[in-house]
Design an enzyme around this catalytic site. Structure first.
Site, PDB file in Angstrom:
ATOM      1  N   LYS A   1     -21.649 -12.655  30.096  1.00  0.00           N
ATOM      2  CA  LYS A   1     -20.776 -12.450  31.261  1.00  0.00           C
ATOM      3  C   LYS A   1     -19.690 -13.510  31.316  1.00  0.00           C
ATOM      4  CE  LYS A   1     -23.062  -9.221  34.075  1.00  0.00           C
ATOM      5  NZ  LYS A   1     -24.502  -9.235  34.315  1.00  0.00           N
TER       6      LYS A   1
ATOM      7  N   LYS B   1     -29.257   1.132  23.989  1.00  0.00           N
ATOM      8  CA  LYS B   1     -30.213   1.433  25.033  1.00  0.00           C
ATOM      9  C   LYS B   1     -29.535   2.042  26.268  1.00  0.00           C
ATOM     10  CE  LYS B   1     -33.483  -1.051  27.844  1.00  0.00           C
ATOM     11  NZ  LYS B   1     -33.926  -2.335  28.344  1.00  0.00           N
TER      12      LYS B   1
ATOM     13  N   LYS C   1     -28.123   0.609  32.913  1.00  0.00           N
ATOM     14  CA  LYS C   1     -27.460   0.859  34.189  1.00  0.00           C
ATOM     15  C   LYS C   1     -26.061   0.288  34.196  1.00  0.00           C
ATOM     16  CE  LYS C   1     -28.577  -3.539  35.687  1.00  0.00           C
ATOM     17  NZ  LYS C   1     -27.896  -4.503  36.514  1.00  0.00           N
TER      18      LYS C   1
END
Ligand code: TRP
Length: 345
Positions: free
Chosen positions: A119, A209, A212
């Site tokens: 991030k 994968k 979300k």
């Protein structure tokens, strides 16, 4: 704290996927049903963790309750003495222990955490919160306050669990036996079985994968998805040009992923599901069938979710928070005594 503790947290954000459901929520609930009596099972909503990145705070209260409802809709019994369901922020010891652990944790150690590195590389250090940076320390406090030895987490949380082991061993070396050290990852995998490593892949890009945080959401089925929309996502899943259904995640990742999803929805072993459809040449028909099952599952889950009695969830929270506070405060006091904040008896 006489029984060994199994502990896991379910994020409050309203973005859980079928991957979270089959990979984390359901196995934990099955475990709770099977092993309660032998273990103390702590399931909690890590609400303080939910705004390490920006969120809409007007929705947080509702989302916390929603996380509780999710556990119940997935089958968590609320009336078992060994099963606790609580909200992290209702147990202030989590925050206090975090501060103490902060002071024994290196800045570099946190800087090496992949989630933070990713991030901060993307956004720059000034746009990443200190909360995100310290996220794993709060997570370690979540675990260590209750002496949890088993912590079922996904692949993405392994590094955080390693840190929880490191910091507990470090504190024990420094101050004597303060914490129960969570078991190493291999032991956790042995205990929870293969299901732990289970991965549902992204429908649009089956090499990664289902996550979300995927930007488009096209390849992701959320538990809150409209069932028809979810069916469409299955219909447009990326497959291959072999025109033969087989379970072979390397050569045919898209089709294999659909077989895996089908196996989970039906609760059947993957081998049985593969045997039933092996060689089928029409991907359209195969997808239609998977799409119908996914839509049926979501419809049924959403009905269950809507039927959960909010008052029952809130009383379970409150009952468990009493117990959690007692246990957590006892551990916190030992730590406060060890570091010299409180007199030793
Ligand atoms: N970090 C976990 C996740 O994103 C949630 C979590 C917070 C957790 N504290 C925990 C999981 C303690 C297990 C144990 O899924």
């Amino acid at each position: 704290m006489s029984k060994p503790v199994i502990l896991t947290g379910l994020r409050a954000n309203n973005d859980l996927t079928i991957g979270n459901y089959f990979g984390a929520i359901l196995p934990m609930i099955e475990m709770a049903e099977r092993r309660a009596g032998e273990f103390q099972i702590n399931m909690f909503v890590p609400d303080l963790h939910s705004f390490t990145t920006p969120i809409d705070h007007d929705r947080l209260l509702e989302q916390i309750l929603q996380a509780g409802r999710m556990f119940v809709a997935a089958g968590l019994p609320l009336d078992h003495d060994d099963i606790n369901l609580y909200r992290q922020s209702y147990v202030p010891a989590h925050s206090e222990l975090t501060w103490i652990l902060d002071c024994f944790t290196g800045v570099g150690e946190m800087g090496r955490m992949i989630e933070y590195k990713d991030k901060s590389a993307k956004l720059g250090d000034d746009r990443v919160s200190v909360g995100l940076f310290k996220y794993p320390i709060l997570m370690a406090a979540d675990i260590l306050l209750y002496g949890a030895i088993y912590v079922p987490v996904g692949e993405d949380q392994r590094q955080h669990l390693e840190y929880a082991r490191d910091i507990s061993e470090r504190m024990n070396t420094h101050f004597g036996e303060l914490f129960t050290v969570p078991l190493p990852l291999e032991k956790q995998t042995e205990f929870f079985g293969k299901g732990q490593a289970l991965r549902i892949m992204d429908l649009a890009d089956p090499s990664k994968k289902m996550s979300k945080s995927d930007e488009s959401g096209k390849g992701v089925i959320f538990l809150a998805d409209n069932p028809d929309e979810a069916a469409k996502k299955i219909m447009s899943a990326t497959t291959d040009d072999k025109a033969s259904v087989n379970y072979n995640p390397i050569e045919q990742p898209g089709i294999s992923n659909l077989l895996q999803i089908l196996a989970l929805l039906r609760g059947h072993p993957i081998d049985d599901v593969e045997a039933a459809y092996k060689g089928q040449s029409s991907y359209g028909d195969f997808k239609r069938m998977v799409a119908d099952e996914v839509a049926g599952f979501l419809t049924a889950f959403q009905v269950k979710l809507a039927d959960v009695d909010d008052n029952a969830v809130i009383s379970a929270f409150e009952r468990s928070e009493k117990i959690a506070n007692e246990q957590a405060n006892a551990t916190l006091l030992k730590v406060q005594q060890a570091v010299g904040l409180r007199p030793r008896d």
